[in-house]
Write a protein that holds these residues in place. Structure first.
Motif: not given
Length: 367
Positions: A104-131
């Motif tokens: 569950r924690c791994l999925i949440l981590f991937l969802f959280g980092t994936g959302l920042h890619c959606v926000y940026s419109g490109k692949m990024v590695f950012e750890l600021w999301n609540v998930l």
């Protein structure tokens, strides 16, 4: 206080309402409802300060919207003892539960980092999301669940003390200034960048206290203690959090800053989260006031799904709904701001309708 309840099937309707209301407010933000109100009531209007509460404070201070993430992380903590009891009652051994939590924690981590890619419109590695941060706080809390409230409280205070020490040791002169604080330093190490808004990845450390405190409350609510004693304990803890948090800020010791989750912020926001739980538990479960809670219940039943949907497609929903609402209401003389508000409320209604559809079909997304 025992870690496991003799009644593992017990369910708190108040917690469902608390979660649902929090998620409803998050979906409303994604639908741009608050932006629409701020445009309709700009600075200088008597209602502007009210809707300004639905935005994050720029730095030192606390607005209502700054409480939503702590509420979310606290609610997850409250639910964890209930979830653990249910899984163990269904004959799952502890190793299977641990594996589920890790996944569950791994999925949440991937969802959280994936959302920042959606926000940026490109692949990024950012750890600021609540998930992303929740994946850490859940893991820490899980391994403390059966240790007793004294150990749990001690660890939470230790994490807060560690946060304070790290910030002050890194930059003794101005420990909490944006751009030169310890959180910015760790972000440079982890991601090679800092967030323009001041958010930092190590917020996961101090805000783990919110999830841990939630778990303490969950175990208390599962206990056989009288409801009045549970409410009193939670409410007093909430008041203590407010006194410590606001006291540290007013005394000039540690400012309340949500964007870097200072110790004073964690105490103050945690205090409000505790008081909110005490109120919902008293109102819904003890007083049995159920009128008007259904719209929030169904949002809370698919909380992670609707959060992801709203974060990824909220603006698209606003724009799409706006095509039709603009066509219908535009000829009535509504101005630009009025049409924006109608589109935002329409997008919010559409996303709530999606939750209702899933509820009627018995579809509930779980991770």
């Amino acid at each position: 206080m025992t870690a496991l309840s003799p009644n593992p099937t017990q369910r708190l309707v108040s917690l469902d309402v608390y979660r649902g209301l929090t998620m409803f407010l998050l979906v409303a933000e994604a639908a741009l409802v608050y932006d629409a109100f701020l445009e309709l009531f700009p600075e200088g209007h008597s209602l502007h300060p009210l809707f300004l509460q639905f935005t994050h404070h720029e730095w030192n201070g606390l607005r209502f919207w700054d409480l939503i993430q702590p509420f979310f992380m606290f609610i997850v903590g409250v639910a964890m003892p209930f979830s653990l009891n249910k899984r163990l009652t269904l004959s799952e051994d502890r190793s299977k539960v641990t594996l589920h939590i890790l996944k569950r924690c791994l999925i949440l981590f991937l969802f959280g980092t994936g959302l920042h890619c959606v926000y940026s419109g490109k692949m990024v590695f950012e750890l600021w999301n609540v998930l992303t941060q929740l994946s850490f706080t859940i893991l820490v809390t899980y391994f403390l669940l059966t240790k007793g409230w004294k150990v749990e409280l001690g660890v939470s205070l230790g994490l807060l003390a560690l946060t304070e020490i790290l910030y002050r040791a890194y930059n003794p002169e101005v420990p909490f200034e944006h751009g030169t604080n310890f959180g910015n330093y760790t972000d440079q190490l982890l991601m090679g960048k800092i967030n323009n808004g001041g958010w930092v990845a190590i917020n996961a450390i101090p805000t783990a206290a919110h999830t841990i405190w939630g778990a303490i409350c969950g175990n208390l609510l599962l206990s056989a203690k009288p409801a009045s004693e549970k409410i009193k304990t939670i409410a007093l803890a909430g008041v203590a959090g407010l006194v410590i948090g606001y006291g540290l800020d007013l005394a000039g010791i540690t400012p309340i800053i949500k964007r870097i989750s200072t110790v004073s912020f964690v105490f103050a926001s945690g205090g409000w989260a505790l008081l909110a739980l005490a109120f919902f538990y008293w109102w819904v479960d003890v007083k049995n006031r159920r009128k008007g809670i259904f719209p929030f219940l169904i949002v809370g039943m698919n909380s992670i799904f609707i959060y992801l949907f709203a974060e990824m497609l909220g603006r698209w929903m606003n724009k799409t709904v706006g095509i039709f609402t603009g066509g219908v209401f535009g000829w009535m003389g509504f101005g630009e701001h009025g049409l924006f508000l109608i589109a935002s409320l329409g997008a919010l209604t559409a996303m709530w309708g999606l939750c209702y559809f899933l509820y009627r079909k018995g579809i509930f997304f779980r991770i």
